[in-house]
Design a protein around this motif. Structure first.
Motif, PDB file in Angstrom:
ATOM      1  N   ARG A 299      36.186  37.656  32.238  1.00 14.65           N
ATOM      2  CA  ARG A 299      37.033  38.610  31.517  1.00 14.65           C
ATOM      3  C   ARG A 299      37.826  39.468  32.498  1.00 14.65           C
ATOM      4  N   GLY A 300      37.206  39.886  33.587  1.00  9.46           N
ATOM      5  CA  GLY A 300      37.914  40.702  34.570  1.00  9.46           C
ATOM      6  C   GLY A 300      39.051  39.966  35.235  1.00  9.46           C
ATOM      7  N   VAL A 301      38.808  38.717  35.640  1.00  9.70           N
ATOM      8  CA  VAL A 301      39.863  37.920  36.260  1.00  9.70           C
ATOM      9  C   VAL A 301      40.971  37.622  35.260  1.00  9.70           C
ATOM     10  N   GLN A 302      40.590  37.366  34.010  1.00 10.89           N
ATOM     11  CA  GLN A 302      41.593  37.110  32.979  1.00 10.89           C
ATOM     12  C   GLN A 302      42.495  38.323  32.777  1.00 10.89           C
ATOM     13  N   ILE A 303      41.912  39.502  32.822  1.00 12.67           N
ATOM     14  CA  ILE A 303      42.700  40.728  32.713  1.00 12.67           C
ATOM     15  C   ILE A 303      43.676  40.835  33.877  1.00 12.67           C
ATOM     16  N   ALA A 304      43.208  40.531  35.091  1.00 15.55           N
ATOM     17  CA  ALA A 304      44.070  40.611  36.269  1.00 15.55           C
ATOM     18  C   ALA A 304      45.213  39.604  36.189  1.00 15.55           C
ATOM     19  N   LEU A 305      44.932  38.406  35.690  1.00 12.01           N
ATOM     20  CA  LEU A 305      45.951  37.360  35.633  1.00 12.01           C
ATOM     21  C   LEU A 305      46.998  37.601  34.556  1.00 12.01           C
ATOM     22  N   THR A 306      46.615  38.258  33.481  1.00  9.83           N
ATOM     23  CA  THR A 306      47.543  38.461  32.357  1.00  9.83           C
ATOM     24  C   THR A 306      48.150  39.858  32.342  1.00  9.83           C
ATOM     25  N   CYS A 307      47.730  40.720  33.275  1.00 10.75           N
ATOM     26  CA  CYS A 307      48.232  42.092  33.294  1.00 10.75           C
ATOM     27  C   CYS A 307      49.717  42.105  33.638  1.00 10.75           C
ATOM     28  N   GLU A 308      50.487  42.966  32.967  1.00 13.71           N
ATOM     29  CA  GLU A 308      51.930  43.065  33.181  1.00 13.71           C
ATOM     30  C   GLU A 308      52.307  44.161  34.169  1.00 13.71           C
TER      31      GLU A 308
END
Length: 385
Positions: A299-308
Motif C-alpha cells: 500500500r505504501g509503495v502504491q501510494i508513492a507510485l500513484t501520488c501526483e
C-alpha cells in the motif's frame, strides 16, 4: 477502493481521499506490537522496575505522542511541511550534535547515541535522522526535477554529513542503513548505476575497515559466522533467540508461563522482541506478521507510485523503504540470518524515539495518499522505477 479522508483542505475538484487500507495496516502493526510487549515483557519489567507492565505503559505513552504527530503529518498542507523542512533538518542535525555535549548527551558503553530531555527521559537523535534525511533528499530531488536538471552532488554531500555524524555516535548500523536507503532514493529519482559505481568501490572497503577497527563490531561478525563457539558470550542473544523461535512451533505457546525461552533473552523488549512474537504465536503468527508487513509495504509503495506530488512521492517511497527494510533486517538478525545490528523492530520494539518517528513517517504517507498535484507534476510517473 474504499478510502477515508482526514481533512478537506482544498477545492473539491482536486480533492483525494486517504488510503484507509494503509491506515488499517498501520493500526494492526501497532496493535500487534503492544500485544507482544504485553505478553513477553512482564517478567523483565518486574525484575528491572518492579512493574510487570512497565514497558507496555511506557509504549502507550509514547504511542500517544506518536499518534498526535501522525495526525499532524497526515493532515497538514504539504507546502507547509516543505516550508518547515529546513527547521526539521537543521533541528535534527543539532540534536545529533548535542549527543556529544557532556551533561546533555548520554554515553552508554562508549556510544553517544542519546540525549537527556529535561532529565526525565532520553531520545535517540539518529532515529529522527531517518525521517529528516528522507525529507532532505526528497526536497532536493523535487527542486532539481522542477528545474530540469540532475545534480546529485549536493544531495550526496548532505547524506554524507548525516551519516558521518551518526558514525561518530558509534551507531554504525543506523548510519549504514540510512546511507543504503538514501542510495535507493537516488536510483528511483533517476541516478544511473554507473554514477554510483566509484562510490560503491570506496564504500565497501570503508565499511570493512570500520567494522575491523571496533572490537565489538568484529566480535558480532565472528559470532554470526560461528555462533556455537560464542554461545555463552557475544552470540548468546542469537542462540537464545533461535531457541525461543523453535520453541514456538507451529501454533505457538500462547501467553503466560509457556514462554520460558523468551525470559532467557537479554534486552528482549528492544531488538529481539520478534523472538517473543514467534514464541507466543508460532509459525502461524510469524506468517501473519510477514503478510501484514507485505500488505503495508504494498500500500505504501502504491501510494508513492500513484501520488501526483513529486515531493510527496519521493518522501513516501523513502519512508516505506525505511520501515519495511528495517523490519526485515531486524527479523533477519533475530532469526540468525544477519549479524547483530542493534536496530529496533518498527511498531514492536520498546523505545519512544523509534515509535514516534515511525508514526511520523506513516502520517506523511497518509498525507501523500490524498495530496493534490504540485508544480513538479507533469502527467508522468514521478518515480523513475
Amino acid at each position: 477502493m474504499a478510502r477515508f479522508s482526514f481533512k478537506a483542505d482544498r477545492p473539491v475538484d482536486s480533492y483525494h481521499t486517504s488510503d484507509i487500507l494503509f491506515i488499517i495496516s498501520v493500526l494492526l502493526l501497532w496493535g500487534l506490537g503492544i500485544f507482544t510487549l504485553y505478553v513477553c515483557t512482564p517478567y523483565t519489567g518486574e525484575r528491572l522496575f518492579g512493574d510487570r507492565y512497565y514497558f507496555v505503559t511506557r509504549q502507550l505513552v509514547w504511542s500517544g505522542v506518536g499518534f498526535v504527530l501522525l495526525v499532524f503529518f497526515a493532515t497538514v498542507n504539504m507546502k507547509l511541511i516543505q516550508k518547515l523542512l529546513p527547521f526539521i533538518v537543521l533541528g535534527t542535525f543539532l540534536l545529533c550534535l548535542m549527543s556529544f555535549i557532556p551533561g546533555i548527551g548520554s554515553n552508554r558503553k562508549g556510544a553517544s547515541r542519546w540525549i537527556y530531555v529535561a532529565g526525565l527521559f532520553t531520545i535517540q537523535p539518529s532515529e529522527f535522522a531517518k525521517f529528516a534525511v528522507v525529507l532532505f533528499l526528497a526536497n532536493l530531488f523535487c527542486k532539481q526535477r522542477n528545474e530540469g536538471r540532475r545534480d546529485f552532488y549536493y544531495p550526496l554531500a548532505g547524506l554524507f554529513v548525516f551519516v558521518t555524524v551518526i558514525f561518530l555516535q558509534k551507531d554504525f548500523s543506523t548510519g549504514v542503513f540510512i546511507f543504503l536507503v538514501g542510495c535507493m532514493m537516488f536510483f528511483v529519482c533517476g541516478a544511473r548505476m554507473t554514477w554510483f559505481l566509484p562510490l560503491m568501490l570506496l564504500a565497501l572497503p570503508s565499511i570493512v575497515l570500520m567494522v575491523s577497527i571496533e572490537p565489538y563490531r568484529l566480535n558480532r561478525v565472528i559470532a554470526f559466522l560461528h555462533p556455537e563457539e560464542f554461545a555463552m558470550t557475544s552470540g548468546y542473544q542469537e542462540m537464545a533467540s533461535k531457541r525461543a523461535i523453535t520453541a514456538g512451533g507451529f501454533w505457538g505457546n500462547g501467553v503466560g508461563e509457556g514462554l520460558s525461552e523468551v525470559f532467557k533473552i537479554p534486552e528482549l523488549q528492544t531488538d529481539y522482541i520478534f523472538a517473543g512474537w514467534a514464541d507466543s504465536m508460532g509459525l502461524v503468527g510469524v506468517t501473519a506478521y510477514f503478510i501484514l508487513l507485505l500488505f503495508f509495504t504494498w500500500r505504501g509503495v502504491q501510494i508513492a507510485l500513484t501520488c501526483e506530488s513529486a515531493f510527496a512521492a519521493y518522501v513516501s517511497f523513502g519512508c516505506v523503504s525505511m520501515i519495511a527494510l528495517q523490519s526485515l533486517l531486524n527479523c533477519a538478525v533475530v532469526c540468525g540470518a544477519a549479524p547483530t545490528t542493534g536496530m529496533p523492530l518498527p511498531f514492536f520494539s520498546s523505545g519512544g524515539s523509534s515509535l514516534v518517528v515511525t508514526f511520523c513517517m506513516c502520517g506523511f504517507i497518509i498525507n501523500a495518499s490524498h495530496a493534490p498535484p504540485d508544480d513538479g507534476y507533469r502527467d508522468m510517473k514521478v518515480l523513475a522505477v
